[in-house]
Design an enzyme around this catalytic site. Structure first.
Site, PDB file in Angstrom:
ATOM      1  N   LYS A 130      22.510 -43.038 -15.273  1.00  0.00           N
ATOM      2  CA  LYS A 130      23.791 -44.014 -15.024  1.00  0.00           C
ATOM      3  C   LYS A 130      24.799 -43.507 -14.135  1.00  0.00           C
ATOM      4  CE  LYS A 130      26.826 -43.144 -19.273  1.00  0.00           C
ATOM      5  NZ  LYS A 130      27.972 -42.850 -18.628  1.00  0.00           N
ATOM      6  N   GLY A 162      35.826 -42.561 -23.044  1.00  0.00           N
ATOM      7  CA  GLY A 162      35.436 -43.301 -21.709  1.00  0.00           C
ATOM      8  C   GLY A 162      34.035 -43.805 -22.178  1.00  0.00           C
ATOM      9  N   CYS A 163      32.905 -42.913 -22.055  1.00  0.00           N
ATOM     10  CA  CYS A 163      31.496 -43.699 -21.778  1.00  0.00           C
ATOM     11  C   CYS A 163      31.007 -44.043 -23.210  1.00  0.00           C
ATOM     12  CB  CYS A 163      30.537 -42.620 -21.302  1.00  0.00           C
ATOM     13  SG  CYS A 163      30.952 -42.232 -19.608  1.00  0.00           S
ATOM     14  N   ILE A 164      31.738 -43.505 -24.213  1.00  0.00           N
ATOM     15  CA  ILE A 164      31.242 -43.945 -25.583  1.00  0.00           C
ATOM     16  C   ILE A 164      32.060 -45.362 -25.825  1.00  0.00           C
ATOM     17  CG2 ILE A 164      31.385 -43.474 -27.996  1.00  0.00           C
ATOM     18  CD1 ILE A 164      29.595 -41.776 -26.778  1.00  0.00           C
ATOM     19  N   THR A 167      30.264 -48.215 -23.786  1.00  0.00           N
ATOM     20  CA  THR A 167      28.895 -48.495 -24.274  1.00  0.00           C
ATOM     21  C   THR A 167      28.981 -49.188 -25.651  1.00  0.00           C
ATOM     22  OG1 THR A 167      27.983 -46.653 -23.339  1.00  0.00           O
ATOM     23  CG2 THR A 167      26.774 -47.480 -25.022  1.00  0.00           C
TER      24      THR A 167
END
Length: 221
Positions: A130, A162-164, A167
């Site tokens: 990603k 961030g990404c957690i 998502t």
């Protein structure tokens, strides 16, 4: 706006202790999405961009992955990597330009490699590269979940803020029950970590001990 002298960690555990919060709960079938457990973010001995919250995080993640495979449920691993030109990082890669910068995690570099502690079954697990925070953004993840007919997304990895978070918000927005095992996510600073766990738990996901997730897996055998 409410004000407080409590730390983000104290607020999180206050929220977790509130019995009035109604959970979204588990559904009938889940996917495990392990977000970016790659060396740039896990190997604190090698990179200053790495972080660790629970030292057993990857052990728990591997335990979840084994449980999912035993049930024939999908296991997904994501990592970030960019072209030499960094054009695929877009504006996200414009704030800094050092060897540690996000856009300088290049394809086939050590920073892009999964941590050796990750037990990835490359014969059946799904691996996505990603380029933006959410594991859903411009990856085939949504199509995979439709094919497997899952209704629950369990998220591990980093970073929590961030990404957690990205998502989890995308997961809820797509109609999935979203679970974040608290020992399985990490961040650079405990303030960011616990503040975002609090916000996730109040709005977008069920944050819970990994033992509860494992117990659900066992009970759903």
């Amino acid at each position: 706006m409410q004000t407080t002298d409590k730390t983000a960690k104290e607020i999180f555990f206050d929220v977790m202790a509130n019995p009035q919060r109604v959970p979204f709960g588990f559904g009938k079938k889940a996917v495990l999405v392990n977000v970016d457990p790659q060396k740039a973010y896990t190997r604190t001995d090698l990179y200053k961009t790495a972080y660790e919250t629970d030292p057993k995080q990857l052990e728990y993640t591997n335990q979840l992955a084994r449980g999912f495979r035993d049930k024939g449920w999908p296991v997904v691993w994501t990592h970030v990597a960019f072209l030499d030109s960094a054009e695929d990082a877009g504006v996200w890669g414009t704030r800094t330009d050092t060897p540690d910068s996000l856009q300088n995690i290049k394809y086939d570099s050590e920073r892009a490699e999964f941590d050796e502690r990750c037990e990835i079954d490359r014969s059946r697990d799904v691996i996505y590269t990603k380029r933006m925070p959410s594991a859903f953004f411009e990856t085939p993840l949504q199509s995979l979940l439709v094919w497997h007919q899952v209704d629950t997304v369990i998220i591990t990895g980093g970073s929590t803020s961030g990404c957690i978070r990205a998502t989890a918000v995308d997961s809820l927005s797509r109609g999935y029950r979203t679970i974040v095992p608290m020992e399985c996510v990490s961040d650079k600073h405990e303030s960011y970590h616990y503040a975002n766990l609090t916000d996730l738990h109040l709005k977008y996901a069920d944050v819970m001990p990994v033992a509860d997730v494992l117990a659900w897996l066992d009970g759903n055998a």
